[in-house]
Design a protein around this motif. Structure first.
Motif: not given
Length: 900
Positions: A33-34, A40-41, A51-56, A98-100
């Motif tokens: 899922a992505q 999700v692995q 989850l990758q954030l746009a900024k710290p 469907k969404k993280i």
């Protein structure tokens, strides 16, 4: 979640708990899922979510929480650069997500939309009768301030496994004679350094040479000076070392904060008896160590609660008699019995937005039979998390600071709203309630009782603030009739009404249905013990005006003349109408009765302000208080029943709790002498192994036999087979054992990590060692990292240095260093990620492998201009690496070819 059990030498990991993702995870299978910024692995144990954030993510007190399709799934670990959140879950259903998203309280997808019909009503809400004494007003003593600084690494804190600063600001009443009560303030979790070069938000302790420490401890001048002017000795202490390193602890730093407080008390014991230190004999004979109060802000709130327990565990060396958690975290559901406590809850808290500190009150109120200490919560509308501390407030702080409330629209917490207090107004109401609480409990000023007894008397200095107090009187001046936490007797509910007991914000036994669990502070789960049952209440529902819930008064309890009021806690069902109502009918032995509409004495059944999607409105139980003097038609010597009648609305639903008669009193407060519960830490180190599982038994002990049954919730943390148990120690029983599972695999992890057993919500006992740990040694080889030089054309837009690991790891692996000009010039030919555009330019570069990854990239952005140029170069020098073998320093060459 497994918590990092050792120090990281290169970078301090901030902004949440960074835990070792677990030594049991096998190499990841293909992603199932992505989304744009999440994945999700599949792993043998369930699912790894990233989850990758746009900024710290900013440094804050709350823990980051991930949600799948709107449902929270757990506390996330944070990468060293604060941009990646991950967790390992046994729930294979997450593979269909469907969404993280990040749903950390205060990070809801707010639209700033208001318009709830109750918002305007709260703008004109009554403040309550004026308080005769204003605790925010200065007293008759002048105030002298001073500071002591014994060094940045002056004391070793076992709970932190490293040294911390010993630094405090002292507020002394000038001219006061004799021994004075001592109040200690502890700030919360905040960034620790500022200035200098930005390094992706990462700050070690002590600060770098070109940085300054943030003086959070100086931010409470208002309440400190108010108290000192009335004769109290106040000390506000610094905890920057704890803030910089608590991500590496198993309990988010609560134990370390408690140890730091007690160390300062040890110093004041010496300075007030034999003298010495920075003050000589100035305080000899002037400090009353038998009359101490503790105030802790945010994670400091959990610290002062833990300090009260740690002090009791050490024999009550100090007379800790009053504890005030201010906007506190409560990750482990501790209780604070025997000690007077008031919890301040800022309604617009954008950090600890679930107001989880409410559970200190909920969990403590019946935790010990006959508890002589009074409890209260103080909910202050229009106040945020940060502004109680001037060093966290824009325009007042030395370092950069911000408003933690995220909604800048038109909601009731927006800075544009008429209901939002200014920073100065918020600090004034904070001063009134902090100073008032300690003057009441340490100074025994009975004129201040109405401030915190539930009558909502309003201090002048609190200005326009709307404050709602919920109080529980000491056991000796309270007669409990119905807690509403168990099913009611047969026949108690009749007519067009029904009742059920609920606890939690979801599930078949849940009280509310919501995708924003932080709206319901009583029922949101705790980070370290998410399986612990939350506050049980009765939900009364009706479909007609004939409904009655009747509580019969036992014969031995019918004379209630000694009590000042009948009260209970209540809140409207958020799924119902904004304004609900009931009639309270009190009946005596002759059938005479008195009836009072709830709406006539309380706004407890008026929905609090705010609109869904912003973390509001809060579902908070509030007080319905009916003075017994108003029940003139009833014989108070022979009260037979209390009825809650649905005769005012055709339909509705409300939550009910804690029906009692009571009289406000100071009660009695002192360190407890209760039996103490402890979870043992297993001696030595367990070898992880390459496969299979090991079961390690952790003992849960009671320090001495109790003549009452003792109960405690126990739950493991860590990416292991889950252990959850509700233990009962029968009278005479003192020991139980619970298994913790350690799973082996051939993958690299931290050299040492911890699996913990957490004890929570005890009854008839005090927590001593509430965390028991098993130290596990990883026996797998550290992978080798390879990073190669790179070549790219200007038109490519990025210079990519490929990096590989010889084998995947279960932890974040990274390398860092600097970039230097060759013939290419920074900001002319290239830029570095995280460069804020200030001088000098940031040259820090960073390559991160997420758990399970074996390939990644170190990237530098290129400037594509139209000027013909020769081939240019730059140099990357890697000087630090974590969790990987790589020769350091390693020099890489970046080559930029021209496309013009």
């Amino acid at each position: 979640m497994r918590l990092l059990g050792r120090a990281v030498p290169v970078l301090v990991l901030l902004g949440g708990l960074l835990g070792a993702p677990g030594a049991q995870a096998a190499p990841p299978e293909p992603m199932v899922a992505q989304g744009k910024d999440w994945q999700v692995q599949a792993v043998p144990e369930g699912a790894r979510v990233t989850l990758q954030l746009a900024k710290p993510l900013p440094v804050r007190d709350a823990l980051p929480i991930l949600a799948a399709d709107g449902v929270p799934i757990g506390v996330a670990r944070q990468s060293p650069d604060q941009r990646v959140l991950s967790l390992l879950s046994p729930d294979k259903g997450l593979l269909k997500a469907k969404k993280i998203e990040l749903v950390q309280p205060g990070q809801a997808s707010a639209k700033g939309v208001s318009g709830d019909t109750t918002d305007a009503e709260w703008l004109k809400a009554p403040q309550g009768p004026p308080l005769a004494v204003d605790p925010g007003a200065p007293g008759s003593y002048g105030v002298r301030t001073a500071e002591y600084d014994l060094g940045e690494q002056a004391v070793y804190l076992p709970g932190l496994e490293r040294k911390a600063e010993v630094l405090g600001k002292v507020y002394t009443p000038v001219g006061a004679t004799g021994k004075r009560p001592l109040v200690v303030f502890l700030h919360g979790r905040h960034q620790v350094c500022y200035g200098g070069r930005l390094v992706l938000g990462i700050r070690p302790w002590p600060c770098a040479a070109d940085e300054k420490p943030i003086p959070s401890y100086r931010g409470y001048d208002g309440p400190a000076k108010a108290l000192a002017s009335h004769g109290y000795q106040v000390v506000s202490i610094s905890a920057n070392a704890v803030n910089a390193n608590d991500a590496a602890t198993y309990d988010a730093g609560a134990q370390a904060r408690a140890e730091l407080i007690l160390h300062h008390l040890d110093l004041w014991k010496r300075w007030s008896t034999t003298g010495g230190g920075p003050f000589g004999r100035a305080y000899v004979g002037k400090i009353d160590l038998t009359n101490i109060g503790l105030m802790g802000h945010s994670r400091g709130g959990e610290g002062v609660a833990r300090a009260a327990a740690l002090n009791a565990d050490r024999g009550g060396a100090y007379g800790v008699r009053a504890v005030l958690p201010l906007a506190p975290t409560d990750f482990a559901r501790a209780t604070v019995p025997g000690v007077a406590m008031s919890v301040i809850l800022p309604y617009c808290d954008g950090d600890v937005s679930d107001l989880q500190g409410q559970k200190f009150f909920d969990d403590t109120r019946y935790s010990v039979t006959g508890d002589a200490a009074p409890l209260s919560t103080v909910t202050v509308l229009g106040t945020n998390h940060n502004f109680f501390n001037t060093e966290w407030t824009p325009g007042q702080s030395e370092a950069p600071s911000s408003d933690d409330w995220f909604d800048t629209g038109s909601g009731p917490c927006s800075p544009k709203s008429a209901s939002r207090l200014t920073a100065v107004e918020q600090q004034a109401v904070g001063t009134a309630y902090i100073a008032g609480f300690f003057r009441l409990q340490l100074g025994r000023e009975t004129a201040l009782l109405p401030l915190l007894d539930g009558t909502n008397s309003h201090p002048k200095s609190a200005g326009k603030a709307v404050v709602r107090v919920v109080a529980q009187a000491a056991a000796a001046t309270r007669r409990d009739l119905q807690r509403f936490d168990q099913e009611l007797p047969a026949g108690a509910v009749s007519g067009a009404a029904s009742a059920r007991v609920c606890a939690g914000a979801a599930g078949p036994d849940g009280c509310v249905t919501t995708d924003e669990p932080w709206n319901s502070p009583h029922w949101v789960s705790a980070a370290f013990v998410p399986e612990a049952r939350t506050t049980a209440v009765t939900k009364l529902s009706w479909t007609g005006r004939s409904g009655v819930l009747k509580v019969d008064v036992p014969a031995a309890q019918r004379d209630v003349r000694r009590y000042a009021a009948l009260s209970f806690r209540a809140a409207p069902d958020p799924a119902g109408v904004p304004k609900s109502d009931l009639t309270v009918r009190v009946v005596d032995g002759r059938g005479r009765s008195a009836s009072i509409a709830v709406s006539a004495v309380s706004d407890a059944l008026l929905r609090l302000p705010g609109s869904p999607g912003t973390g509001l409105p809060k579902n908070l139980l509030r007080t319905v208080r009916i003075p017994t003097a108003s029940l003139q038609a009833v014989d108070l010597r022979d009260v037979r029943s209390i009825e809650l009648r649905t005769d005012r609305l055709d339909s509705g639903a409300v939550f009910l709790s804690d029906l009692s008669f009571s009289t406000p009193s100071l009660g009695r407060s002192a360190p407890t002498t209760l039996p103490e519960l402890s979870a043992s830490s297993v001696r030595g180190t367990v070898q992880e192994g390459d496969e299979g599982t090991q079961t390690v038994n952790v003992a849960v002990t009671l320090s001495r036999p109790s003549n009452r049954p003792v109960t405690v919730h126990a739950e493991s943390t860590g990416d292991t087979a889950k252990t959850v148990a509700d233990l009962t120690f029968a009278p005479g029983e003192t020991r139980k054992q619970l298994p913790l599972t350690v799973t082996g695999n051939p993958r690299d992890s931290f050299d040492h990590f911890y699996v913990s057993l957490v004890l929570a919500t005890p009854r008839e006992a005090q927590l001593a060692n509430s965390f028991g740990t098993v130290k596990v040694a990883d026996d797998d080889p550290t992978p080798t990292m390879t990073i190669n030089s790179a070549t790219a054309s200007e038109r490519d837009g990025v210079l990519t240095f490929p990096a590989t690991l010889s084998a995947p790891s279960d932890v974040y692996v990274y390398a860092s260093g600097t970039v230097d000009d060759g013939t290419a010039t920074i900001r002319q030919d290239y830029t570095v990620p995280g460069d804020p555009g200030t001088d000098p330019p940031n040259r820090f570069v960073f390559a991160l492998f997420q758990p399970g990854q074996t390939t990644t990239e170190l990237t530098i952005a290129l400037t594509d201009d139209t000027t013909p140029e020769p081939t240019e170069t730059l140099t990357v020098t890697l000087t630090d690496a974590e969790r990987a073998d790589i020769a350091l320093p390693t020099t890489l060459t970046g080559t930029i070819t021209d496309d013009d």
